[in-house]
Design a protein around this motif. Structure first.
Motif, short mmCIF file in Angstrom:
data_model
loop_
_atom_site.label_atom_id
_atom_site.label_comp_id
_atom_site.label_asym_id
_atom_site.label_seq_id
_atom_site.Cartn_x
_atom_site.Cartn_y
_atom_site.Cartn_z
N UNK A 148 19.28 -39.91 -28.80
CA UNK A 148 18.35 -39.35 -27.82
C UNK A 148 17.41 -38.34 -28.45
N UNK A 149 17.92 -37.59 -29.43
CA UNK A 149 17.08 -36.63 -30.14
C UNK A 149 15.92 -37.34 -30.82
N UNK A 150 16.19 -38.45 -31.47
CA UNK A 150 15.14 -39.22 -32.14
C UNK A 150 14.11 -39.73 -31.15
N UNK A 151 14.57 -40.27 -30.04
CA UNK A 151 13.65 -40.81 -29.02
C UNK A 151 12.80 -39.71 -28.40
N UNK A 152 13.42 -38.59 -28.06
CA UNK A 152 12.69 -37.49 -27.41
C UNK A 152 11.64 -36.89 -28.35
N UNK A 153 12.03 -36.64 -29.60
CA UNK A 153 11.08 -36.06 -30.54
C UNK A 153 9.97 -37.04 -30.91
N UNK A 154 10.28 -38.33 -30.96
CA UNK A 154 9.24 -39.32 -31.21
C UNK A 154 8.20 -39.32 -30.10
N UNK A 155 8.65 -39.19 -28.87
CA UNK A 155 7.73 -39.12 -27.73
C UNK A 155 6.81 -37.91 -27.85
N UNK A 156 7.39 -36.77 -28.20
CA UNK A 156 6.58 -35.55 -28.34
C UNK A 156 5.58 -35.70 -29.48
N UNK A 157 6.03 -36.25 -30.61
CA UNK A 157 5.17 -36.42 -31.78
C UNK A 157 4.00 -37.35 -31.46
N UNK A 158 4.29 -38.47 -30.79
CA UNK A 158 3.24 -39.43 -30.48
C UNK A 158 2.25 -38.89 -29.46
N UNK A 159 2.72 -38.11 -28.50
CA UNK A 159 1.81 -37.48 -27.54
C UNK A 159 0.88 -36.49 -28.26
N UNK A 160 1.45 -35.70 -29.17
CA UNK A 160 0.63 -34.77 -29.94
C UNK A 160 -0.37 -35.48 -30.83
N UNK A 161 0.04 -36.62 -31.39
CA UNK A 161 -0.85 -37.39 -32.25
C UNK A 161 -1.98 -38.03 -31.44
N UNK A 162 -1.69 -38.42 -30.20
CA UNK A 162 -2.68 -39.10 -29.37
C UNK A 162 -3.76 -38.16 -28.86
N UNK A 163 -3.48 -36.88 -28.82
CA UNK A 163 -4.47 -35.90 -28.32
C UNK A 163 -5.32 -35.42 -29.48
N UNK A 164 -6.62 -35.69 -29.48
CA UNK A 164 -7.49 -35.19 -30.56
C UNK A 164 -7.46 -33.67 -30.63
N UNK A 165 -7.64 -33.15 -31.84
CA UNK A 165 -7.57 -31.70 -32.03
C UNK A 165 -8.60 -30.94 -31.22
N UNK A 166 -9.83 -31.48 -31.13
CA UNK A 166 -10.86 -30.75 -30.41
C UNK A 166 -10.62 -30.78 -28.90
N UNK A 167 -10.00 -31.86 -28.40
CA UNK A 167 -9.67 -31.91 -26.97
C UNK A 167 -8.58 -30.89 -26.65
N UNK A 168 -7.57 -30.83 -27.52
CA UNK A 168 -6.54 -29.82 -27.33
C UNK A 168 -7.13 -28.42 -27.45
N UNK A 169 -8.08 -28.24 -28.38
CA UNK A 169 -8.73 -26.94 -28.53
C UNK A 169 -9.47 -26.53 -27.28
#
Length: 343
Positions: A148-169
């Motif tokens: 579950x740790x792997x699945x949960x962290x993968x979800x967080x990582x992919x969400x962060x990767x999908x958001x462009x830096x300037x949009x997050x900024x």
């Protein structure tokens, strides 16, 4: 090894020449150059502002004396033939003379040195935080693959990767800078920074750099995390690991002495490129968004204003640094893994 390094260094010469030739050729066909902009400004001043409303559009020589046009061309060096200007540029670059800016009363090298601390500051924080988070997280995900740790962290990582830096900024600026007003909206330090004590200066600097670094790191650490996980996971499944376990070696010894040493080779060898890339790549939008006066903002403004010496000089410097960094990255393979040969 010596012959390989010599060949790579010699190959940098035609590579640099090709990059400069292509860039210089493209610039010749870009409309709205410094001469056209100066003519438009003169037209706007002489005609009561009509030219100023369209300063980026060149309307010929209407209202500007031909002698004045020629003086402007001489001022920017456009009175010389194209091949002569290119030759002068190459000779200057060979002597590390990057030229003088059209719109700043400084030479290009001085401008780059002036803006470099901001980019270094943003790049260092981005680089170190990215690797401090990504490598341990990637190793933990590989060891606990499928949990579950792997699945949960993968979800967080992919969400962060999908958001462009300037949009997050933008989101960080609106929420934490605008609505909550927890962080400043622009700049690297406050106006009264020099009047503060050293602890106060450090806190003020960290207060200003928090949002830009967050916007840069969230999107950057996803690739490194997944690369670390996949590399370590691949090593865990190899035959020598099964053999080491069968010989009775402890799991801790197998992981630290064998798996991690081989699994982190791609990460370690990528350090030089990632370290330099953090300074010069991906900072344009972040610096523009948070009004940080660094190399990214300088490059953007020089392109918009057609400040050709700054564009060509900074591109030459970045290309040279990139080629040297790539060579260092290749040599790191030998340092980390002696089995690699460049024969």
């Amino acid at each position: 090894m010596f012959s390989y390094i010599l060949k790579r260094l010699l190959l940098m010469i035609p590579t640099l020449f090709g990059v400069m030739l292509i860039t210089f050729a493209v610039i010749q066909f870009v409309p709205g150059g410094p001469v056209e902009q100066m003519v438009s400004q003169l037209q706007g001043r002489d005609t009561g502002g009509e030219g100023a409303a369209a300063a980026s559009v060149y309307r010929g020589r209407q209202g500007v004396d031909a002698k004045r046009i020629e003086e402007i061309r001489q001022l920017y060096g456009f009175d010389k033939p194209v091949h002569e200007r290119f030759f002068d540029m190459v000779v200057g670059f060979a002597q590390f003379d990057l030229g003088r800016s059209f719109f700043h009363p400084k030479d290009v090298w001085s401008l780059i040195k002036e803006k470099l601390p901001v980019s270094i500051s943003l790049g260092l924080w981005t680089f170190f935080l990215t690797y401090l988070i990504s490598v341990p997280l990637g190793i933990a995900k590989a060891v606990r693959a499928g949990t579950r740790f792997d699945t949960f962290t993968t979800l967080i990582v992919l969400v962060g990767y999908a958001i462009p830096g300037f949009v997050l900024g933008v989101a960080l600026l609106v929420i934490f800078g605008g609505q909550l007003q927890w962080f400043p909206l622009r700049g690297l330090t406050s106006a009264n920074w020099h009047d503060l004590s050293w602890p106060g200066r450090i806190l003020d600097y960290l207060w200003h750099i928090a949002l830009p670094v967050t916007a840069s790191v969230v999107g950057a650490f996803a690739v490194t995390t997944m690369l670390t996980k996949n590399s370590v996971l691949e090593e865990i499944r190899k035959q020598y690991v099964i053999t080491a376990r069968a010989k009775g070696l402890s799991e801790r010894r197998v992981m630290w002495r064998h798996v991690f040493r081989n699994g982190l080779i791609p990460i370690v060898t990528a350090f030089p490129a990632a370290f330099v890339g953090a300074f010069f790549a991906g900072s344009l939008l972040i610096e523009t968004l948070f009004s940080l006066d660094g190399l990214g903002l300088l490059s953007y403004e020089s392109v918009i204003r057609r400040d050709y010496p700054v564009v060509l000089g900074s591109l030459y410097l970045f290309t040279l640094i990139g080629l040297v960094t790539k060579l260092i990255s290749d040599l790191c393979y030998v340092w980390v893994d002696p089995r690699v040969k460049f024969d």
